[in-house]
Design an enzyme around this catalytic site. Structure first.
Site, short mmCIF file in Angstrom:
data_model
loop_
_atom_site.label_atom_id
_atom_site.label_comp_id
_atom_site.label_asym_id
_atom_site.label_seq_id
_atom_site.Cartn_x
_atom_site.Cartn_y
_atom_site.Cartn_z
NE ARG A 278 39.07 51.71 51.01
CZ ARG A 278 38.83 52.82 50.44
NH1 ARG A 278 39.52 53.10 49.43
NH2 ARG A 278 38.18 53.77 51.20
CE1 TYR B 23 43.27 27.94 41.30
CE2 TYR B 23 42.27 29.89 40.83
CZ TYR B 23 42.56 28.90 41.84
OH TYR B 23 42.04 28.93 42.93
CG ASP C 120 48.61 32.69 37.51
OD1 ASP C 120 49.41 32.52 38.11
OD2 ASP C 120 47.25 32.34 37.64
CE LYS D 223 47.27 28.69 45.64
NZ LYS D 223 46.73 29.04 44.01
C1 LIG Z 1 45.42 29.28 43.52
C2 LIG Z 1 45.80 30.05 42.21
C3 LIG Z 1 45.13 31.20 41.88
C4 LIG Z 1 44.09 31.77 42.66
O1 LIG Z 1 44.67 32.49 44.00
P1 LIG Z 1 44.04 32.65 45.56
O2 LIG Z 1 45.14 33.02 46.30
O3 LIG Z 1 43.52 31.22 45.72
O4 LIG Z 1 42.88 33.31 45.19
C5 LIG Z 1 45.44 31.79 40.47
N1 LIG Z 1 46.36 31.11 39.68
C6 LIG Z 1 46.99 29.85 39.94
C7 LIG Z 1 47.71 29.30 39.08
C8 LIG Z 1 46.70 29.45 41.16
O5 LIG Z 1 47.40 28.08 41.59
#
Ligand SMILES: *Cc1c(COP(=O)(O)O)cnc(C)c1O
Length: 379
Positions: free
Chosen positions: A46, A98, A170, A195
């Site tokens: 962890r 998001y 982000d 992604k």
């Molecule tokens: C998908 C996404 C998230 C969240 O990510 P997860 O891996 O689904 O928890 C945050 N910000 C953006 C821009 C995203 O496309």
């Protein structure tokens, strides 16, 4: 060293014990101690694991940061980055972020006394208008979701620094291959590695990258204490994805540009939102702060939800699914899916109309993708 060389080599030297060219999956929960007084670098997974460490150092290098931390999901990474705040602090966030980040601000942070104000639009003036004496962080997504609007990162970073406010970006939509917010003055970069970084729609993960030692220490302590860490195997999958990030991003972009131009000419389409098109209102800013325009595009259909429903039911290659950034092309309705949890009023405030269609352009042949859209847009 260049981006793709770092992605393949840095933080990932051959295993000293066996010579294994790929970083092994250290599928272990714990590690033997030397004796009662001494433990080795790793002692409990962890807190730290060698496969995760390889991923974290590669992620830091690709964003030109000093420190990387990997998490079990993008939302776990988002929540971790917010732990540098305390009760009474205030966040200013873009209006087009998001949906899951919005949920964190409203449902998780607000009850703990950290409130968020959302901008009217993506302009600097709009961010400035939301600042209060207790504002400690600006939360930025550029290009934004789902309308792919841009904010000038360097200008906002300068504005924030002058006021002692942290800028968190982000960077999921661009990936570090096309945009490096830390180089432009941001303090924290967050990713959903689910992604583009993972890139194959086979893993959920997140990351936080910083250059500031104090911010890193706080978020790392939270990572160990709260425990939303990715499994070694998931770290390995993201590491594998990173090695081809450059070649994938270039192809995602070439395909997206091809389809953006095609859609812009199509009579059933009202408007195409893609930063790589000269018709995008911030195309010049895109050229300045991004080294490429990415693989996401959104378009408005003439009509409304019935037209969108018909389109998605007729598409064959584009899969109707949440998420983005994988090798396969996906289609989504922002109004019904990504922002479906918001009230109609909240969606309208963000210009998220019913006739929007969001595409994550994959790595298929662009002519096949175009043919699929063409047949689905036909009456
Ligand atoms: C998908 C996404 C998230 C969240 O990510 P997860 O891996 O689904 O928890 C945050 N910000 C953006 C821009 C995203 O496309």
């Amino acid at each position: 060293m260049h981006f793709e060389t770092i992605a393949i080599h840095d933080g990932q030297a051959p295993d000293p014990q066996t010579g294994s060219v790929t970083v092994p999956v250290y599928q272990t929960s714990t590690f033997e101690r030397d004796n009662l007084d001494h433990r080795k670098e790793f002692f409990y997974s962890r807190i730290g694991n060698p496969t995760r460490k390889a991923l974290e150092s590669t992620l830091a290098l690709l964003e030109n940061g000093r420190h990387g931390l990997a998490f079990a999901s993008g939302v776990a990474a988002t929540l971790a980055a917010l732990q540098v705040l305390k009760t009474g602090d205030h966040i200013v966030a873009g209006n087009d972020i998001y949906g899951g980040s919005y949920r964190i601000f409203e449902q998780l942070m607000r009850p703990w006394g950290v409130s968020t104000t959302y901008t009217e639009d993506e302009s600097l003036e709009s961010y400035a208008a939301c600042i209060r004496p207790e504002t400690r962080m600006i939360w930025l997504e550029t290009p934004s979701n789902p309308l792919l609007q841009l904010t000038d990162i360097a200008a906002l970073a300068g504005f924030a620094r002058d006021r002692g406010i942290l800028l968190a970006v982000d960077n999921t939509f661009s990936s570090p291959y096309f945009q490096k917010p830390l180089d432009l003055g941001a303090d924290i970069v967050v990713h959903s590695t689910t992604k583009y970084l993972g890139g194959h729609s086979d893993v959920i993960g997140g990351a936080v990258i910083t250059t500031d030692d104090q911010l890193h220490t706080k978020i790392k302590n939270y990572q160990g204490a709260a425990g939303a860490i990715p499994a070694p195997w998931d770290c390995w999958l993201v590491l594998r994805g990173l090695k081809t990030l450059k070649v994938r991003m270039k192809e995602h972009e070439a395909n997206a540009l091809h389809l953006a131009r095609f859609l812009e000419r199509h009579p059933a389409v009202e408007r195409v939102h893609y930063p790589g098109l000269p018709s995008h209102p911030q195309h010049e800013l895109a050229k300045k702060q991004m080294s490429g325009f990415g693989g996401m595009l959104t378009f408005a259909m003439k009509g409304g939800l019935p037209e969108v429903e018909k389109l998605v039911s007729k598409l064959r290659l584009f899969i109707l699914a949440d998420s983005l950034g994988g090798v396969e092309s996906l289609v989504a309705s922002p109004a019904k899916m990504t922002l479906g949890a918001l009230s109609k009023e909240e969606r309208m405030k963000r210009n998220c109309t019913d006739n929007l269609v969001r595409l994550s352009i994959g790595l298929e042949n662009p002519e096949d993708l175009e043919a699929d859209l063409l047949q689905a847009l036909r009456d």
